[in-house]
Design a protein around this motif. Sequence first.
Motif, short mmCIF file in Angstrom:
data_model
loop_
_atom_site.label_atom_id
_atom_site.label_comp_id
_atom_site.label_asym_id
_atom_site.label_seq_id
_atom_site.Cartn_x
_atom_site.Cartn_y
_atom_site.Cartn_z
N ARG A 117 0.81 -1.22 0.00
CA ARG A 117 0.00 0.00 0.00
C ARG A 117 0.84 1.27 0.00
O ARG A 117 0.32 2.35 0.23
N VAL A 118 2.14 1.14 -0.23
CA VAL A 118 3.01 2.30 -0.36
C VAL A 118 3.84 2.13 -1.63
O VAL A 118 3.99 1.02 -2.14
N THR A 119 4.37 3.23 -2.11
CA THR A 119 5.27 3.19 -3.26
C THR A 119 6.70 3.44 -2.79
O THR A 119 6.92 3.95 -1.69
N GLU A 120 7.66 3.11 -3.64
CA GLU A 120 9.05 3.37 -3.27
C GLU A 120 9.28 4.87 -3.11
O GLU A 120 10.02 5.30 -2.22
N GLU A 121 8.65 5.67 -3.95
CA GLU A 121 8.79 7.12 -3.85
C GLU A 121 8.30 7.61 -2.49
O GLU A 121 8.93 8.46 -1.86
N GLU A 122 7.17 7.07 -2.03
CA GLU A 122 6.66 7.46 -0.72
C GLU A 122 7.61 7.03 0.38
O GLU A 122 7.91 7.82 1.30
N LEU A 123 8.10 5.79 0.31
CA LEU A 123 9.03 5.31 1.34
C LEU A 123 10.29 6.17 1.39
O LEU A 123 10.81 6.47 2.47
N MET A 124 10.78 6.54 0.22
CA MET A 124 11.98 7.37 0.18
C MET A 124 11.72 8.75 0.79
O MET A 124 12.64 9.39 1.31
N GLY A 125 10.46 9.18 0.76
CA GLY A 125 10.14 10.50 1.28
C GLY A 125 9.81 10.54 2.76
O GLY A 125 9.78 11.62 3.36
N PHE A 126 9.54 9.38 3.39
CA PHE A 126 9.20 9.36 4.81
C PHE A 126 10.42 9.73 5.64
O PHE A 126 11.52 9.20 5.43
N ARG A 127 10.20 10.61 6.62
CA ARG A 127 11.31 11.07 7.46
C ARG A 127 10.95 10.94 8.94
O ARG A 127 9.80 11.07 9.32
N ALA A 128 11.97 10.69 9.74
CA ALA A 128 11.77 10.51 11.17
C ALA A 128 11.28 11.81 11.81
O ALA A 128 11.77 12.90 11.48
N ILE A 129 10.35 11.68 12.72
CA ILE A 129 9.82 12.85 13.41
C ILE A 129 10.90 13.52 14.26
O ILE A 129 10.98 14.75 14.32
N ASP A 130 11.77 12.74 14.88
CA ASP A 130 12.73 13.30 15.83
C ASP A 130 13.90 14.01 15.16
O ASP A 130 14.33 15.06 15.62
#
Length: 417
Positions: free
Chosen positions: A147-160
Amino acid sequence: MDWIPVDLERSARRIERDIETLAGPEYTRSEEAIRRYAYTPEYRNTLDYFIRELEDAGLECSEDPVGNLVARNRPAGERVFGIGSHCDSNRNGGKYDGTMGVAAAVEVCRLNRELGLDLPLQVISFLEEEGSGFGQMVLGSRIVAGRVTEEELMGFRAIDDGRPFFEHAKEAGYEPERWRECARILDDLVGWIELHIEQARVLEDTGKRLGIVDAIAGYVHADIAVRGRSDHAGATPMDLRSDAGLVMAECMLELERLAREAGRGTVGTVGEAELEPNLINAVPGRARFSLDIRGVDEEAFRGVARAIETFAREAAGRRGASAEYSERQSLPVTPLDERVVGALEEAARESGEPYLRMASGAAHDTMCVAERVPAAMVFVPCEGGVSHSPEERADPEDAALGAAVMLNAIRRLVTAG
């Protein structure tokens, strides 16, 4: 098929031991609440604890390319029944959300071995169900479900620290570039059951110890941004204002009205609200607020989302302002498998304990598993419906009963083929 009796007191003691151990300082980043999320030392310690317990119960453990924990008592390729939940926490979490579900799955494995049942089992503890590390709910199971794309995964960033998901995963020893292979952990499953605290008061208020879940609500998460004009709070007459805060207030009340009117279990919540410049002596020129709209009737809750978007634009226009709607995430209603639900109901009846067939208003990893595997859930009460809070309370005796019901339902389903 006869009910398999279980020593519920012993099971409750073991589940309580698991939960209390995992509330200790090695397993949380805070003394005030349970705080553990993907790729932190405390989360690693939690996985290692469950690995030890699962290996003691005769299962072989592994982790997929992003860190979902998998334990099996059969070789790869053989058909197994899946159980589990998640062991990460909300950022202001309690001891029971998710963790109790994994502990109950471990207890099912212990009972399976001790009673000589030899049921084929696979336990999964999914990564980042709460989204506390990267701001993405049910992330591990969404990756598994594609349910995710590689582009989305590459864009996810840690909150901290703002660093990318891939960077954190690699640093923790995983291979996130192989994320598509995570789907394989569901390949051998003939069914799936997740136990979870209810996170509401329905069971408590109706005097039931068990909830058999037959659907999980879909939801829309969105934001509305209002642009008005900031003016002096004392010098600007009321009829010359373009107050973004008042548009937000109107929308909050309209959301309540729309959700009530939609019925069929539809709910709407504004959980985040911001005003600019956020000064006591200034008329707000900008406002932003979140929307969490859920329900088990797809048209009903999506209709509310459409209606509040239209209302916001009209309300803003009446005050000389503008409003923009943007969707963060949307998930459809997840109907659960009638055969698995039926087996759980039959096992619950045989236990002699009161239960309720119900829907879940909260999202769970089971939403993603159910795309590929016949799935259902078991709820146990939580005191006062309190969840995502250090004040969260649940009874290990209820979890032990839930584990016994799961064990009996799985035996019925596996034996029947």
